[in-house]
Design an enzyme around this catalytic site. Structure first.
Site, mmCIF file in Angstrom:
data_model
loop_
_atom_site.group_PDB
_atom_site.id
_atom_site.type_symbol
_atom_site.label_atom_id
_atom_site.label_comp_id
_atom_site.label_asym_id
_atom_site.label_seq_id
_atom_site.Cartn_x
_atom_site.Cartn_y
_atom_site.Cartn_z
ATOM 1 N N ASP A 145 0.809 -1.211 0.000
ATOM 2 C CA ASP A 145 0.000 0.000 0.000
ATOM 3 C C ASP A 145 0.847 1.267 0.000
ATOM 4 O O ASP A 145 0.629 2.167 -0.798
ATOM 5 C CB ASP A 145 -0.930 -0.009 1.220
ATOM 6 C CG ASP A 145 -1.676 1.301 1.397
ATOM 7 O OD1 ASP A 145 -2.814 1.404 0.933
ATOM 8 O OD2 ASP A 145 -1.110 2.232 2.014
ATOM 9 N N GLY B 199 -9.492 -3.514 -2.514
ATOM 10 C CA GLY B 199 -10.388 -4.590 -2.099
ATOM 11 C C GLY B 199 -11.833 -4.296 -2.445
ATOM 12 O O GLY B 199 -12.580 -5.183 -2.881
ATOM 13 N N THR C 13 -5.284 2.720 0.100
ATOM 14 C CA THR C 13 -5.136 2.175 -1.256
ATOM 15 C C THR C 13 -5.452 0.687 -1.272
ATOM 16 O O THR C 13 -6.118 0.186 -2.189
ATOM 17 C CB THR C 13 -3.718 2.438 -1.787
ATOM 18 O OG1 THR C 13 -3.459 3.846 -1.756
ATOM 19 C CG2 THR C 13 -3.553 1.937 -3.206
ATOM 20 N N ASP C 14 -4.980 -0.041 -0.273
ATOM 21 C CA ASP C 14 -5.333 -1.459 -0.146
ATOM 22 C C ASP C 14 -6.838 -1.639 -0.008
ATOM 23 O O ASP C 14 -7.445 -2.489 -0.667
ATOM 24 C CB ASP C 14 -4.642 -2.066 1.080
ATOM 25 C CG ASP C 14 -3.322 -2.738 0.751
ATOM 26 O OD1 ASP C 14 -3.137 -3.143 -0.409
ATOM 27 O OD2 ASP C 14 -2.483 -2.866 1.653
ATOM 28 N N LEU C 15 -7.439 -0.848 0.875
ATOM 29 C CA LEU C 15 -8.875 -0.999 1.130
ATOM 30 C C LEU C 15 -9.694 -0.666 -0.112
ATOM 31 O O LEU C 15 -10.656 -1.368 -0.443
ATOM 32 C CB LEU C 15 -9.289 -0.103 2.295
ATOM 33 C CG LEU C 15 -8.648 -0.432 3.648
ATOM 34 C CD1 LEU C 15 -9.060 0.595 4.694
ATOM 35 C CD2 LEU C 15 -9.015 -1.831 4.101
#
Length: 445
Positions: free
Chosen positions: A188, A221, A216-218
C-alpha cells in the site's frame, strides 16, 4: 432438518404448502431477531437463502490486506470463503503485532472473519491437485501472488478455466500483470507513493505523510469486490466466467478523482493542504480549548450560519468573504479569524452550539471516542463473536445494511489450518488414511 424433510414427503400437497409457509415465517422472524441483536454476541451459523451470496463458493488465495478485505466483504454477504494459507506460517498478518489476542494478531482478526482456513503446499503436485479439485467446485477464485507465480504452479486462469469454464478468477497485484513494474512486490505505502496519495497528504508546509490506515489497499479490495459481483451477474447471462485484474496503483490513480481531473484538464499540480480543502473555505479542522473540531461551510448560506453560530457575523458580512471564490482568495486571514474564535471553547461546547446546524461539523475523535460515539453505537458497528482460543472478540461489523439481505458476522476469524481436514473429507471425499498420508508428506498441516 433432513429428518423433518423426510417425514413430510408423505404428507399431502396442502400440508407441504403449509410447512413451506411456516418455514418462511420462521426464517423472517429469525432474520428480525438477528438484526435486532447484531450488537450482542453473534453465534456461529451458516448463510441462509436470503443472503445475497448464499451458495457462492470463493477460493481465497490472498494474504495481507486488499485481498482478504475483498473476500471478507463477500463472506459478510453470505459467500462461503475458503482461505488457503501457507503451511505453518499462514497469512503474513497473523504475526503482525502486537497487539495479539491469543495466538493471533488483531490485524489478522480485523479482515478474516466469515472464512474457513486450510493449509496446502501449492508447490507440490498433491497440493496443486487439491486446489484444482476445489476450483472445480468454486464460483470465484481470488489471488494476489506476484504476476506469473500462479502460472508457475499450474494454477493460472488459463489452467483452471479448462476444468471450470464458469470460474471467475480475480487477480490482485501491486501494479498490474504486465508493464515495467509488474514483477515488483506491491504494498500500500509504495502504491500510494507512486500514485500520488502521499504527495497530497500532510501539513501544507510539512513533509508528505502516509494515511493512518492503508486506504489504497482498502479501495482495491472494494473495487475487486464490486468487479466480482458484476462478473457473477454477467455469468448469469453468459454461463461463463472470466478473469478480473485489479491492482493497487491503478486504484490509487482512480482515487485521485477531482485532483486528477484538475491536472489533466487544467494543468494544475496538487499540493498538501493538511485538513483543509483546495477549493472550499472554510472546510478544515480547527483547534479548540481541548482538542480539534472540523467544520465545513461549503456554500454562502452555510458560511453565514457558521459565522452566526460562533458569534462572528462580522466575517460573513465582510466584502472579502462574501463568496467562496473570495474566501479561497483570502483563505489565510479568514482561517486565522475563525481559528481564534473556535479556540475559546471546548469540543463539547461547540458541539452543543452547533446542534441542528445546516453546515457540517464534528470533533476529531480518538478511537476511544469513536467507539463511545452515540451514532456509532446506534449504527451497531461493534459486534461480538466467540473465538475457539481467544474467547469473545469485539469486531467492527459491516457498514452496510440491507432490508432483505443478510450482511453480518457468522464465523470468527479461523485458526491456522483449522478446517483442512474437514474440507478434504466433506468437500473432496478424502479418507482419513489419505489425509494422514498428505500430512506425513508435508502437503498439509
Amino acid at each position: 432438518m433432513e429428518e423433518t424433510q423426510t417425514s413430510i414427503q408423505t404428507e399431502t400437497k396442502s400440508e407441504k404448502q403449509e410447512f413451506k409457509m411456516l418455514s418462511f415465517v420462521r426464517m423472517k422472524l429469525l432474520q428480525k431477531a438477528l438484526i435486532k441483536d447484531l450488537s450482542k454476541v453473534c453465534t456461529r451459523y451458516s448463510s441462509t437463502v436470503s443472503d445475497a451470496l448464499a451458495g457462492v463458493k470463493v477460493l481465497d488465495l490472498t494474504r495481507v490486506l486488499a485481498g482478504p478485505y475483498c473476500t471478507q466483504i463477500l463472506g459478510d454477504l453470505g459467500a462461503d470463503i475458503l482461505k488457503v494459507e501457507r503451511l505453518k506460517v499462514g497469512d503474513d498478518t497473523r504475526s503482525w503485532g502486537p497487539p495479539f489476542v491469543g495466538n493471533t494478531s488483531c490485524y489478522f482478526i480485523s479482515i478474516n472473519r466469515n472464512k474457513q482456513s486450510i493449509c496446502i503446499d501449492l508447490k507440490s503436485e498433491e497440493g496443486k491437485k487439491i486446489i484444482e479439485q476445489l476450483a472445480m467446485q468454486s464460483d470465484v477464485l481470488v489471488e494476489n501472488y506476484l504476476p506469473g507465480k500462479m502460472e508457475e504452479y499450474g494454477l493460472g486462469y488459463e489452467d483452471l478455466k479448462k476444468i471450470n469454464p464458469q470460474l471467475i478468477y480475480c487477480s490482485i497485484t501491486g501494479y498490474g500483470s504486465t508493464g515495467p513494474y509488474a514483477s515488483r512486490p506491491g504494498y500500500d505505502v509504495i502504491a500510494s507513493s507512486i500514485g500520488g496519495l502521499i504527495h497530497i497528504t500532510g501539513p501544507e508546509d510539512g513533509a508528505p505523510c502516509k494515511t493512518g490506515v492503508a486506504l489504497t489497499d482498502l479501495a482495491t479490495g472494494l473495487y475487486a469486490h464490486g468487479a466480482i459481483m458484476a462478473a457473477l451477474f454477467q455469468r448469469q447471462k453468459t454461463n461463463t466466467g472470466q478473469r478480473i485484474s485489479a491492482n493497487l496503483l491503478s486504484t490509487q490513480v482512480a482515487c485521485l478523482v477531482n485532483l486528477g481531473s484538475n491536472y489533466l484538464m487544467a494543468g494544475q499540480e496538487a499540493k498538501r493542504w493538511g485538513t483543509a480543502h483546495e477549493s472550499i473555505v472554510p472546510y478544515q479542522a480547527f483547534p479548540t480549548s481541548d482538542g480539534y473540531v472540523t467544520v465545513g461551510g461549503t456554500n454562502d448560506r452555510q458560511f453565514r450560519e457558521l459565522c452566526s453560530r460562533i458569534c462572528r457575523s462580522d466575517l460573513s458580512s465582510d466584502p472579502k468573504y462574501l463568496t467562496n471564490a473570495l474566501r479561497v482568495k483570502h483563505r489565510s486571514e479568514l482561517v486565522d479569524e475563525i481559528g481564534k474564535t473556535l479556540a475559546t471553547k471546548s469540543n463539547s461546547e461547540w458541539m452543543e452550539l452547533f446542534r441542528g446546524a445546516h453546515f457540517s461539523y464534528g470533533p476529531i475523535n480518538s478511537l476511544s471516542e469513536v467507539f463511545a460515539d452515540p451514532q456509532v453505537q446506534h449504527n451497531r458497528m461493534v459486534q461480538e463473536i466467540d473465538h475457539p482460543s481467544a474467547g469473545t472478540l469485539k469486531l467492527v461489523g459491516p457498514p452496510v445494511e440491507f432490508s432483505n439481505t443478510g450482511n453480518y458476522i457468522r464465523l470468527p476469524p479461523p485458526e491456522l489450518g483449522q478446517h483442512t481436514e474437514s474440507v478434504l473429507q466433506d468437500r473432496l471425499g478424502y479418507s482419513s488414511v489419505q489425509i494422514q498420508q498428505l500430512r506425513e508428506n508435508g502437503i498439509i498441516n
